[in-house]
Design a protein around this motif. Structure first.
Motif, PDB file in Angstrom:
ATOM      1  N   ARG A 139      12.019  15.911  34.020  1.00  0.00           N
ATOM      2  CA  ARG A 139      12.696  14.723  34.558  1.00  0.00           C
ATOM      3  C   ARG A 139      11.794  13.494  34.467  1.00  0.00           C
ATOM      4  NH1 ARG A 139      17.144  14.255  36.044  1.00  0.00           N
ATOM      5  NH2 ARG A 139      16.862  12.682  37.640  1.00  0.00           N
ATOM      6  N   VAL A 140      10.481  13.728  34.568  1.00  0.00           N
ATOM      7  CA  VAL A 140       9.487  12.658  34.401  1.00  0.00           C
ATOM      8  C   VAL A 140       8.565  13.100  33.270  1.00  0.00           C
ATOM      9  CG1 VAL A 140       7.656  11.304  35.480  1.00  0.00           C
ATOM     10  CG2 VAL A 140       9.600  12.086  36.864  1.00  0.00           C
ATOM     11  N   VAL A 141       8.621  12.391  32.155  1.00  0.00           N
ATOM     12  CA  VAL A 141       7.891  12.790  30.952  1.00  0.00           C
ATOM     13  C   VAL A 141       6.834  11.746  30.606  1.00  0.00           C
ATOM     14  CG1 VAL A 141       8.103  13.257  28.475  1.00  0.00           C
ATOM     15  CG2 VAL A 141       9.875  14.078  30.059  1.00  0.00           C
ATOM     16  N   LEU A 142       5.620  12.213  30.368  1.00  0.00           N
ATOM     17  CA  LEU A 142       4.562  11.369  29.832  1.00  0.00           C
ATOM     18  C   LEU A 142       4.498  11.614  28.332  1.00  0.00           C
ATOM     19  CD1 LEU A 142       1.934   9.631  29.778  1.00  0.00           C
ATOM     20  CD2 LEU A 142       0.697  11.712  30.383  1.00  0.00           C
ATOM     21  N   MET A 143       4.655  10.538  27.545  1.00  0.00           N
ATOM     22  CA  MET A 143       4.443  10.624  26.103  1.00  0.00           C
ATOM     23  C   MET A 143       3.178   9.860  25.794  1.00  0.00           C
ATOM     24  SD  MET A 143       6.816   9.498  22.848  1.00  0.00           S
ATOM     25  CE  MET A 143       7.837  10.972  22.816  1.00  0.00           C
ATOM     26  N   LEU A 144       2.232  10.535  25.149  1.00  0.00           N
ATOM     27  CA  LEU A 144       0.920   9.969  24.861  1.00  0.00           C
ATOM     28  C   LEU A 144       0.720   9.930  23.356  1.00  0.00           C
ATOM     29  CD1 LEU A 144      -1.805   8.992  25.954  1.00  0.00           C
ATOM     30  CD2 LEU A 144      -2.406  11.364  26.359  1.00  0.00           C
ATOM     31  N   GLY A 145       0.629   8.701  22.813  1.00  0.00           N
ATOM     32  CA  GLY A 145       0.551   8.575  21.367  1.00  0.00           C
ATOM     33  C   GLY A 145      -0.219   7.358  20.902  1.00  0.00           C
ATOM     34  N   HIS A 146       0.226   6.797  19.785  1.00  0.00           N
ATOM     35  CA  HIS A 146      -0.526   5.795  19.028  1.00  0.00           C
ATOM     36  C   HIS A 146       0.344   4.591  18.669  1.00  0.00           C
ATOM     37  CE1 HIS A 146      -3.425   9.076  18.079  1.00  0.00           C
ATOM     38  NE2 HIS A 146      -2.327   9.797  18.142  1.00  0.00           N
ATOM     39  N   ASN A 147      -0.323   3.483  18.417  1.00  0.00           N
ATOM     40  CA  ASN A 147       0.345   2.327  17.819  1.00  0.00           C
ATOM     41  C   ASN A 147       0.356   2.509  16.312  1.00  0.00           C
ATOM     42  OD1 ASN A 147       1.270   0.745  19.838  1.00  0.00           O
ATOM     43  ND2 ASN A 147      -0.347  -0.764  19.768  1.00  0.00           N
ATOM     44  N   PRO A 148       1.310   1.941  15.613  1.00  0.00           N
ATOM     45  CA  PRO A 148       2.314   1.001  16.102  1.00  0.00           C
ATOM     46  C   PRO A 148       3.557   1.658  16.702  1.00  0.00           C
ATOM     47  CG  PRO A 148       2.494   1.165  13.737  1.00  0.00           C
ATOM     48  CD  PRO A 148       1.330   2.035  14.138  1.00  0.00           C
ATOM     49  N   GLY A 149       3.686   2.977  16.581  1.00  0.00           N
ATOM     50  CA  GLY A 149       4.890   3.675  17.040  1.00  0.00           C
ATOM     51  C   GLY A 149       5.185   3.530  18.516  1.00  0.00           C
ATOM     52  N   ILE A 150       4.155   3.665  19.361  1.00  0.00           N
ATOM     53  CA  ILE A 150       4.353   3.590  20.816  1.00  0.00           C
ATOM     54  C   ILE A 150       4.848   2.203  21.216  1.00  0.00           C
ATOM     55  CG2 ILE A 150       3.050   3.492  22.990  1.00  0.00           C
ATOM     56  CD1 ILE A 150       3.687   6.324  22.356  1.00  0.00           C
ATOM     57  N   ALA A 151       4.238   1.165  20.688  1.00  0.00           N
ATOM     58  CA  ALA A 151       4.646  -0.205  21.028  1.00  0.00           C
ATOM     59  C   ALA A 151       6.071  -0.467  20.574  1.00  0.00           C
ATOM     60  CB  ALA A 151       3.697  -1.217  20.392  1.00  0.00           C
ATOM     61  N   ALA A 152       6.409  -0.027  19.384  1.00  0.00           N
ATOM     62  CA  ALA A 152       7.762  -0.244  18.862  1.00  0.00           C
ATOM     63  C   ALA A 152       8.788   0.540  19.675  1.00  0.00           C
ATOM     64  CB  ALA A 152       7.820   0.143  17.389  1.00  0.00           C
ATOM     65  N   LEU A 153       8.441   1.762  20.066  1.00  0.00           N
ATOM     66  CA  LEU A 153       9.363   2.558  20.886  1.00  0.00           C
ATOM     67  C   LEU A 153       9.565   1.896  22.248  1.00  0.00           C
ATOM     68  CD1 LEU A 153      11.103   5.091  21.223  1.00  0.00           C
ATOM     69  CD2 LEU A 153       9.052   6.258  22.100  1.00  0.00           C
ATOM     70  N   ALA A 154       8.490   1.408  22.856  1.00  0.00           N
ATOM     71  CA  ALA A 154       8.595   0.736  24.153  1.00  0.00           C
ATOM     72  C   ALA A 154       9.564  -0.445  24.069  1.00  0.00           C
ATOM     73  CB  ALA A 154       7.222   0.264  24.617  1.00  0.00           C
ATOM     74  N   ALA A 155       9.440  -1.227  23.025  1.00  0.00           N
ATOM     75  CA  ALA A 155      10.317  -2.392  22.851  1.00  0.00           C
ATOM     76  C   ALA A 155      11.763  -1.971  22.625  1.00  0.00           C
ATOM     77  CB  ALA A 155       9.819  -3.239  21.684  1.00  0.00           C
ATOM     78  N   ARG A 156      11.976  -0.896  21.904  1.00  0.00           N
ATOM     79  CA  ARG A 156      13.344  -0.440  21.605  1.00  0.00           C
ATOM     80  C   ARG A 156      14.042   0.194  22.800  1.00  0.00           C
ATOM     81  NH1 ARG A 156      13.098   2.073  15.524  1.00  0.00           N
ATOM     82  NH2 ARG A 156      12.254   0.183  14.581  1.00  0.00           N
ATOM     83  N   LEU A 157      13.279   0.852  23.647  1.00  0.00           N
ATOM     84  CA  LEU A 157      13.901   1.585  24.753  1.00  0.00           C
ATOM     85  C   LEU A 157      14.334   0.700  25.910  1.00  0.00           C
ATOM     86  CD1 LEU A 157      11.692   4.792  25.029  1.00  0.00           C
ATOM     87  CD2 LEU A 157      14.003   4.583  24.083  1.00  0.00           C
ATOM     88  N   THR A 158      13.644  -0.412  26.119  1.00  0.00           N
ATOM     89  CA  THR A 158      13.896  -1.216  27.313  1.00  0.00           C
ATOM     90  C   THR A 158      15.035  -2.206  27.119  1.00  0.00           C
ATOM     91  OG1 THR A 158      12.114  -2.687  26.583  1.00  0.00           O
ATOM     92  CG2 THR A 158      11.549  -1.037  28.219  1.00  0.00           C
ATOM     93  N   ASP A 159      15.810  -2.387  28.194  1.00  0.00           N
ATOM     94  CA  ASP A 159      16.884  -3.385  28.162  1.00  0.00           C
ATOM     95  C   ASP A 159      16.291  -4.785  28.290  1.00  0.00           C
ATOM     96  OD1 ASP A 159      16.122  -3.029  30.816  1.00  0.00           O
ATOM     97  OD2 ASP A 159      18.157  -2.791  31.580  1.00  0.00           O
ATOM     98  N   ILE A 160      15.341  -4.939  29.190  1.00  0.00           N
ATOM     99  CA  ILE A 160      14.613  -6.200  29.361  1.00  0.00           C
ATOM    100  C   ILE A 160      13.132  -5.856  29.296  1.00  0.00           C
ATOM    101  CG2 ILE A 160      14.107  -8.123  30.908  1.00  0.00           C
ATOM    102  CD1 ILE A 160      16.922  -7.664  32.119  1.00  0.00           C
ATOM    103  N   ARG A 161      12.433  -6.456  28.371  1.00  0.00           N
ATOM    104  CA  ARG A 161      11.016  -6.151  28.194  1.00  0.00           C
ATOM    105  C   ARG A 161      10.183  -6.756  29.320  1.00  0.00           C
ATOM    106  NH1 ARG A 161      11.261  -7.447  21.788  1.00  0.00           N
ATOM    107  NH2 ARG A 161      12.543  -5.629  21.296  1.00  0.00           N
ATOM    108  N   PRO A 162       9.127  -6.052  29.709  1.00  0.00           N
ATOM    109  CA  PRO A 162       8.225  -6.618  30.727  1.00  0.00           C
ATOM    110  C   PRO A 162       7.679  -7.967  30.258  1.00  0.00           C
ATOM    111  CG  PRO A 162       7.702  -4.319  30.342  1.00  0.00           C
ATOM    112  CD  PRO A 162       8.702  -4.718  29.291  1.00  0.00           C
ATOM    113  N   SER A 163       7.476  -8.871  31.188  1.00  0.00           N
ATOM    114  CA  SER A 163       6.983 -10.206  30.842  1.00  0.00           C
ATOM    115  C   SER A 163       5.473 -10.233  30.637  1.00  0.00           C
ATOM    116  CB  SER A 163       7.375 -11.207  31.935  1.00  0.00           C
ATOM    117  OG  SER A 163       6.813 -10.805  33.164  1.00  0.00           O
TER     118      SER A 163
END
Length: 162
Positions: free
Chosen positions: A94-118
């Motif tokens: 239910r709570v998953v930690l994904m530990l990886g590398h850029n550029p994939g992690i940064a791109a995934l973070a941007a794609r998953l969020t409805d509103i990106r952190p400021s």
């Protein structure tokens, strides 16, 4: 469901090693330790970990001092955001930690969020950057891009300065 999306801590470039085998440098080790403290202090504890097979992600994970079961995934090593999302869709916690590398992690973070952190560092997602994102879904297999609600974002340098 909650995802903790973390980039590995700072690695050591001074050694003549293949990229996959590069360990953390002293700052990276300190960063990983403080990230683990932050996760515990904020009650952001995973019940499943998906981790790249690289030395620096394994070392980051060990220094976080978490107790959740771990699945090491070679596909998380320099994987594209599409590959990372595919691996995440196979998660069972239910709570998953994904530990990886850029550029994939940064791109995934941007794609998953409805509103990106400021946060000014969200775009470049520096080493140790960690996003906490919540989803209104009952199964990771049903996860869609743009449906995550960013709850928190931190970089180790901020934690070390407090």
């Amino acid at each position: 469901m909650r995802l903790i999306l973390m980039r590995h801590a700072k690695s050591d470039w001074s050694l003549d090693q293949e990229d996959h085998e590069r360990p953390l440098n002293p700052r990276g080790k300190a960063s990983a330790h403080i990230l683990g403290e932050w996760l515990r202090a904020e009650s952001y504890l995973p019940d499943e970990v998906l981790c790249s097979t690289s030395e620096r992600t394994r070392e980051t994970l060990a220094l976080l001092q978490l107790t959740a079961p771990v699945r090491f995934e070679r596909d998380l090593y320099l994987g594209s955001p599409e590959v990372l999302l595919d691996v995440l869709r196979g998660a069972t916690g239910r709570v998953v930690l994904m530990l990886g590398h850029n550029p994939g992690i940064a791109a995934l973070a941007a794609r998953l969020t409805d509103i990106r952190p400021s946060h000014v560092r969200f775009r470049d997602y520096p080493t140790g950057a960690t996003l906490i994102v919540d989803f209104d879904t009952a199964d990771w297999a049903d996860l869609l891009p743009g449906t995550g609600h960013a709850r928190d974002f931190v970089i180790p340098r901020e934690l070390m300065s407090v």
